[in-house]
Motif scaffolding. Structure first.
Motif, short mmCIF file in Angstrom:
data_model
loop_
_atom_site.label_atom_id
_atom_site.label_comp_id
_atom_site.label_asym_id
_atom_site.label_seq_id
_atom_site.Cartn_x
_atom_site.Cartn_y
_atom_site.Cartn_z
N HIS A 1 -3.78 3.79 6.28
CA HIS A 1 -4.42 2.59 5.73
C HIS A 1 -5.91 2.84 5.50
O HIS A 1 -6.48 2.40 4.50
N ALA A 2 -6.54 3.53 6.47
CA ALA A 2 -7.97 3.79 6.34
C ALA A 2 -8.26 4.67 5.12
O ALA A 2 -9.23 4.43 4.39
N LEU A 3 -7.44 5.69 4.92
CA LEU A 3 -7.63 6.54 3.74
C LEU A 3 -7.44 5.75 2.46
O LEU A 3 -8.19 5.90 1.49
N GLY B 1 -10.37 3.60 2.09
CA GLY B 1 -11.51 4.42 1.67
C GLY B 1 -11.45 4.71 0.18
O GLY B 1 -12.47 4.71 -0.50
N ALA B 2 -10.23 4.96 -0.31
CA ALA B 2 -10.07 5.17 -1.75
C ALA B 2 -10.41 3.91 -2.53
O ALA B 2 -11.01 3.97 -3.61
N VAL B 3 -10.02 2.75 -1.97
CA VAL B 3 -10.39 1.48 -2.62
C VAL B 3 -11.90 1.32 -2.66
O VAL B 3 -12.47 0.90 -3.68
N MET C 1 -7.61 1.69 -7.48
CA MET C 1 -7.72 1.42 -8.91
C MET C 1 -9.03 0.72 -9.19
O MET C 1 -9.46 -0.16 -8.43
N LEU C 2 -9.70 1.11 -10.28
CA LEU C 2 -11.00 0.54 -10.61
C LEU C 2 -10.92 -0.90 -11.09
O LEU C 2 -11.92 -1.62 -11.08
N LEU C 3 -9.72 -1.33 -11.52
CA LEU C 3 -9.57 -2.73 -11.95
C LEU C 3 -9.65 -3.70 -10.78
O LEU C 3 -9.95 -4.88 -10.97
#
Length: 422
Positions: free
Chosen positions: A118-120, A123-125, A1-3
């Motif tokens: 968790h890594a994915l 990575g998304a974070v 999430m961008l927040l």
């Protein structure tokens, strides 16, 4: 999430003090404390997939409240919804993944699968953190809030597609594994063939199984140790993570640059997840050394007061993340029979309780000291945990060979082919 990389800044810009921000984090954790074990028991009794796709919808509602009504009480309501989301997923996800792998005869791959997952996620974070800077510059908090709501909706759709061959009716009797011939849609129709009374009986049986395992924890020292290790490793750095935007801002970075500096921290966390499989093979002495080294890196990086020190903080968080995954692996390997989600949620409950304490301590210390000093002080518990892990290894080595052999035999059924149970 961008927040994520800017919501602490949103709270501060809305006029909240460090103590008020910490009180929001406490409310967030208390929500998890109240819902953690009930949701875990529920996940043992009903569809775990149902809980996993319901939770993100609650999170979406909470984030919408934050950006539409930026005030203390809107922030508080959002954290309650977000806490409920976390509680619904805690225990349910780990149990679903482990039992689906176990059903396929691949339970020994749990560490690698969860580490990659968790890594994915991290990575998304990182990707979201990188996008937060330009989106924040273009549209401010409303823009990053809208993107976060959309991300939650996509998460719900993804969770709804997870396979689940386990049926709630079998949870209390066979540990959660469904019949090999079941289809992915087996759970959707699980209630069609049983009456309401039978379903209540199955749920009660599952709860009794979980309570009986809890009552026997003092006699099962390996399981008790695995349960205690999870909050000891996870809680402090998980709490500090919420204050990293304020730590970065304290170095003199502009608000639009904060997400980019936070990417260094999440790069370390992602690396820790990817290295979890290797860390699992270190044994207790290696884990103790890794925890101590990560604690020293955290203190050194935070005390520099410079943007370059954020890299050391990321290195420390990477070490903590790797040990966090290993702690979860060892817990799952120690659990036998039913109520896996319930016992995993007990570990989550302990984590939430310790996290609440960390938030409270941070709120007090943050009113008196800079964020860098508070981060350094919070590294001390990891030195204590590292010492405890190392000393336990020495005590195990000092046991008579016959006693140690009986313990290894009892644990052997849950190591599932790993080269070393310690």
């Amino acid at each position: 999430m961008l927040l994520y990389p800017v919501y602490a800044l949103l709270f501060a810009d809305a006029g909240l003090s460090v103590g008020e921000i910490s009180s929001l984090f406490v409310l967030w954790s208390l929500t998890g404390v109240l819902l953690e074990v009930p949701s875990g028991a529920w996940a043992d009794a009903v569809s775990r997939r149902l809980l996993l796709w319901t939770g993100p919808l609650l999170g979406a509602a909470g984030f919408a409240l934050w950006v539409l009504f930026p005030s203390y009480w809107a922030f508080a309501a959002g954290f309650v919804l977000w806490g409920a989301r976390g509680a619904l997923g805690s225990g349910a996800l780990e149990a679903l993944v482990y039992e689906e792998l176990d059903r396929a005869g691949a339970a020994d791959r749990y560490a690698g699968v969860m580490g990659r997952a968790h890594a994915l996620g991290q990575g998304a974070v990182m990707a979201a953190t990188g996008l937060a800077g330009p989106v924040f510059t273009a549209g401010g908090y409303p823009a990053v809030g809208a993107a976060s709501v959309l991300a939650c909706l996509l998460c719900a759709v993804t969770a709804a597609c997870f396979p689940e061959h386990r049926t709630p009716a079998s949870a209390g009797s066979d540990g959660g594994a469904g019949s090999p011939g079941g289809g992915a849609d087996e759970v959707r129709g699980a209630d069609a063939g049983q009456g309401e009374g039978e379903g209540d009986e199955d749920r009660a049986r599952t709860l009794r199984t979980g309570l009986s395992r809890l009552a026997g924890l003092r006699r099962d020292r390996p399981l008790l140790g695995a349960l205690l290790l999870v909050p000891a490793v996870t809680a402090v750095w998980g709490a500090l993570d919420e204050y990293t935007p304020l730590l970065v801002r304290e170095t003199g970075a502009a608000d639009a640059a904060v997400p980019y500096l936070l990417m260094m921290i999440w790069a370390g966390v992602t690396a820790g997840s990817l290295l979890a499989g290797a860390v699992e093979r270190l044994g207790r002495t290696g884990l103790a050394v890794l925890l101590a080294g990560a604690a020293l890196a955290l203190a050194a990086g935070a005390l520099t007061g410079a943007q370059a020190g954020i890299g050391l903080v990321g290195l420390a968080f990477g070490g903590f993340q790797a040990v966090t995954v290993v702690a979860d692996v060892r817990l799952q390997q120690r659990i036998e029979g039913g109520a896996r989600a319930t016992l995993t949620s007990i570990a989550g409950l302990g984590t939430e309780l310790v996290t609440v304490a960390v938030y409270g301590v941070y709120g007090v210390l943050g009113a008196r000291f800079p964020h860098g000093v508070v981060f350094a002080l919070c590294a001390l518990p990891y030195l204590v945990t590292a010492l405890a892990v190392g000393r336990r290894r020495k005590r195990a080595s000092a046991q008579p060979r016959g006693r140690r052999g009986r313990r290894d035999t009892r644990a052997g059924g849950v190591t599932r082919g790993r080269g070393s149970g310690e």
